[in-house]
Design an enzyme around this catalytic site. Structure first.
Site, PDB file in Angstrom:
ATOM      1  N   LYS A  69       0.815  -1.225   0.000  1.00  0.00           N
ATOM      2  CA  LYS A  69       0.000   0.000   0.000  1.00  0.00           C
ATOM      3  C   LYS A  69       0.850   1.277   0.000  1.00  0.00           C
ATOM      4  O   LYS A  69       0.448   2.289  -0.560  1.00  0.00           O
ATOM      5  CB  LYS A  69      -0.959   0.007   1.197  1.00  0.00           C
ATOM      6  CG  LYS A  69      -2.067  -1.031   1.066  1.00  0.00           C
ATOM      7  CD  LYS A  69      -3.059  -0.919   2.204  1.00  0.00           C
ATOM      8  CE  LYS A  69      -4.105  -2.027   2.097  1.00  0.00           C
ATOM      9  NZ  LYS A  69      -5.139  -1.924   3.124  1.00  0.00           N
ATOM     10  N   ASP A 105     -10.007   2.633   2.350  1.00  0.00           N
ATOM     11  CA  ASP A 105     -10.119   1.866   3.602  1.00  0.00           C
ATOM     12  C   ASP A 105     -10.890   2.647   4.672  1.00  0.00           C
ATOM     13  O   ASP A 105     -11.758   2.103   5.355  1.00  0.00           O
ATOM     14  CB  ASP A 105      -8.725   1.526   4.151  1.00  0.00           C
ATOM     15  CG  ASP A 105      -8.074   0.382   3.379  1.00  0.00           C
ATOM     16  OD1 ASP A 105      -8.802  -0.457   2.820  1.00  0.00           O
ATOM     17  OD2 ASP A 105      -6.830   0.337   3.337  1.00  0.00           O
ATOM     18  N   ALA A 134      -2.626   0.244   8.697  1.00  0.00           N
ATOM     19  CA  ALA A 134      -4.085   0.104   8.813  1.00  0.00           C
ATOM     20  C   ALA A 134      -4.686   1.311   9.534  1.00  0.00           C
ATOM     21  O   ALA A 134      -5.700   1.873   9.099  1.00  0.00           O
ATOM     22  CB  ALA A 134      -4.427  -1.192   9.545  1.00  0.00           C
ATOM     23  N   ASN A 154      -0.695   3.232  20.780  1.00  0.00           N
ATOM     24  CA  ASN A 154       0.077   2.236  20.042  1.00  0.00           C
ATOM     25  C   ASN A 154       1.195   1.706  20.928  1.00  0.00           C
ATOM     26  O   ASN A 154       1.696   2.416  21.798  1.00  0.00           O
ATOM     27  CB  ASN A 154       0.673   2.881  18.776  1.00  0.00           C
ATOM     28  CG  ASN A 154       1.278   1.843  17.844  1.00  0.00           C
ATOM     29  OD1 ASN A 154       0.655   0.804  17.583  1.00  0.00           O
ATOM     30  ND2 ASN A 154       2.482   2.089  17.352  1.00  0.00           N
ATOM     31  N   ARG A 155       1.552   0.434  20.693  1.00  0.00           N
ATOM     32  CA  ARG A 155       2.662  -0.166  21.444  1.00  0.00           C
ATOM     33  C   ARG A 155       3.894   0.738  21.387  1.00  0.00           C
ATOM     34  O   ARG A 155       4.518   1.018  22.395  1.00  0.00           O
ATOM     35  CB  ARG A 155       2.955  -1.554  20.845  1.00  0.00           C
ATOM     36  CG  ARG A 155       4.030  -2.315  21.540  1.00  0.00           C
ATOM     37  CD  ARG A 155       4.153  -3.691  20.953  1.00  0.00           C
ATOM     38  NE  ARG A 155       4.517  -3.669  19.523  1.00  0.00           N
ATOM     39  CZ  ARG A 155       4.718  -4.745  18.788  1.00  0.00           C
ATOM     40  NH1 ARG A 155       4.553  -5.947  19.318  1.00  0.00           N
ATOM     41  NH2 ARG A 155       5.050  -4.643  17.513  1.00  0.00           N
TER      42      ARG A 155
HETATM   43  P1  ATR Z   1      -0.655  -2.828   9.196  1.00  0.00           P
HETATM   44  O1  ATR Z   1      -0.463  -2.386   7.775  1.00  0.00           O
HETATM   45  O2  ATR Z   1      -1.478  -4.071   9.345  1.00  0.00           O
HETATM   46  O3  ATR Z   1      -1.103  -1.712  10.085  1.00  0.00           O
HETATM   47  P2  ATR Z   1       1.954  -2.449  10.312  1.00  0.00           P
HETATM   48  O4  ATR Z   1       2.120  -1.172   9.582  1.00  0.00           O
HETATM   49  O5  ATR Z   1       3.117  -3.376  10.450  1.00  0.00           O
HETATM   50  O6  ATR Z   1       0.793  -3.308   9.685  1.00  0.00           O
HETATM   51  O7  ATR Z   1       1.395  -2.096  11.787  1.00  0.00           O
HETATM   52  C1  ATR Z   1       1.089  -3.091  12.707  1.00  0.00           C
HETATM   53  C2  ATR Z   1       0.440  -2.431  13.920  1.00  0.00           C
HETATM   54  O8  ATR Z   1       0.106  -3.452  14.871  1.00  0.00           O
HETATM   55  C3  ATR Z   1       1.337  -1.462  14.641  1.00  0.00           C
HETATM   56  O9  ATR Z   1       0.550  -0.479  15.263  1.00  0.00           O
HETATM   57  C4  ATR Z   1       1.998  -2.382  15.677  1.00  0.00           C
HETATM   58  O10 ATR Z   1       2.545  -1.730  16.777  1.00  0.00           O
HETATM   59  P3  ATR Z   1       4.057  -1.164  16.695  1.00  0.00           P
HETATM   60  O11 ATR Z   1       3.962   0.131  15.948  1.00  0.00           O
HETATM   61  O12 ATR Z   1       4.467  -1.001  18.099  1.00  0.00           O
HETATM   62  O13 ATR Z   1       4.864  -2.206  15.972  1.00  0.00           O
HETATM   63  C5  ATR Z   1       0.799  -3.188  16.080  1.00  0.00           C
HETATM   64  N1  ATR Z   1       1.170  -4.476  16.706  1.00  0.00           N
HETATM   65  C6  ATR Z   1       1.711  -5.544  16.110  1.00  0.00           C
HETATM   66  N2  ATR Z   1       1.874  -6.560  16.997  1.00  0.00           N
HETATM   67  C7  ATR Z   1       1.417  -6.100  18.188  1.00  0.00           C
HETATM   68  C8  ATR Z   1       1.301  -6.664  19.494  1.00  0.00           C
HETATM   69  N3  ATR Z   1       1.673  -7.924  19.741  1.00  0.00           N
HETATM   70  N4  ATR Z   1       0.772  -5.889  20.468  1.00  0.00           N
HETATM   71  C9  ATR Z   1       0.387  -4.632  20.225  1.00  0.00           C
HETATM   72  N5  ATR Z   1       0.463  -4.035  19.003  1.00  0.00           N
HETATM   73  C10 ATR Z   1       0.970  -4.765  18.007  1.00  0.00           C
END
Ligand code: ATR
Length: 279
Positions: A69, A105, A134, A154-155
């Site tokens: 994307k 989206d 997302a 966010n984490r």
């Molecule tokens: P996507 O396109 O699906 O959003 P991405 O850009 O890799 O994929 O983002 C994944 C999201 O899920 C991020 O907000 C990520 O948090 P981080 O920015 O800290 O990496 C979050 N995420 C992934 N695994 C997680 C977990 N186990 N607990 C909490 N947040 C998680």
């Protein structure tokens, strides 16, 4: 019936699971449009050449899914406001030499929440969990629905802070308070919480405490099927109203169909059919 057989596709990696071909075939049937819609599995380093090859084949447009994307937004010659804000595109339209990038989206999510689930976002307190692709894809359209407040958590907090900063002007324009909070110290409760993390795909637990849920809150997971199951159960156990992202999937497709064909398909009917076929 339109006398053409225009070609569209979804590009991704992986893409085998995609329901987009089924959804667009059904939209075409129900609106009397004649088109072909295929699945294309693209090697990770081949996105731009795949887009060019598809255009050379006569492709009229494509949907883009993970992980392309961001590259899709970058490959465009013209980018919509919402794709610019998201810095990502899920819908490309080809017109002569032009590649037009849009992002449906967010409007798909908002339409599913407001039209299909019947929850008006105006004035509501919203929690958006996640700050990856997302979440970035939906924050602009969420703000346009004019909730009173959005917390992004966010984490990795710095990513939420960056996302919020990018949307600060839009938030002001719509009179929505937009802040970030630490995911481990969330304060307040919310009318609508939206899980835009990939946590479940990585075997992670629900990333926030249940105290964020007001009684009867809408708890929305942008995933569907098994990836959304734990979140649905968690929401149900805490007296919230759970909803998975199947409606968002159909509604984002409906917006893409509208962009390509100029016709709005009956998305609610197709969502009901898709849900029934998955039982
Ligand atoms: P996507 O396109 O699906 O959003 P991405 O850009 O890799 O994929 O983002 C994944 C999201 O899920 C991020 O907000 C990520 O948090 P981080 O920015 O800290 O990496 C979050 N995420 C992934 N695994 C997680 C977990 N186990 N607990 C909490 N947040 C998680």
């Amino acid at each position: 019936m339109t006398p053409s057989n225009d070609l569209y596709c979804v590009m991704g990696n992986p893409v085998e699971h995609s329901k987009s071909p089924w959804i667009h075939a059904r939209f075409a049937e129900l609106t009397g449009q004649s088109l072909r819609y295929e699945k294309r599995h693209i090697a990770l380093d081949s996105f731009v050449s795949a887009v060019n090859a598809f255009r050379a084949e006569g492709g009229r447009g494509c949907n883009i899914t993970v992980p392309f994307k961001f590259e899709a937004a970058a490959v465009a010659t013209q980018t919509s406001e919402r794709a610019l804000l998201a810095q990502a595109s899920n819908t490309l339209r080809f017109e002569g030499d032009a590649i037009l990038a849009d992002n449906t989206d967010g409007v798909g999510l908002v339409n599913d929440i407001q039209r299909n689930a019947g929850v008006d976002l105006w004035g509501q307190r919203v929690l958006l969990i996640g700050a990856g692709g997302a979440a970035a894809g939906v924050l602009g359209p969420l703000l346009q629905a004019q909730p009173g407040h959005i917390t992004v958590t966010n984490r990795t907090r710095s990513k939420a802070t960056e996302l919020v900063a990018r949307h600060a002007t839009l938030a002001l324009l719509h009179n929505t308070e937009l802040i970030t909070q630490d995911i481990c110290r969330l304060e307040g409760d919310f009318d609508v919480i939206i899980n835009a993390t990939a946590s479940s795909l990585q075997g992670g637990s629900i990333p926030v405490t249940a105290s964020v849920l007001r009684p009867g809150a809408l708890a929305y997971d942008m995933m569907y099927g098994p990836a959304a199951a734990d979140f649905m159960t968690w929401a149900h156990e805490h007296s919230a109203s759970p909803r998975d992202g199947l409606g968002m999937l159909v509604e984002q497709a409906a917006e893409a169909f509208l962009i390509w064909r100029g016709v709005r398909p009956p998305s609610l009917q197709v969502l009901a059919e898709l849900r029934a076929s998955m039982k």
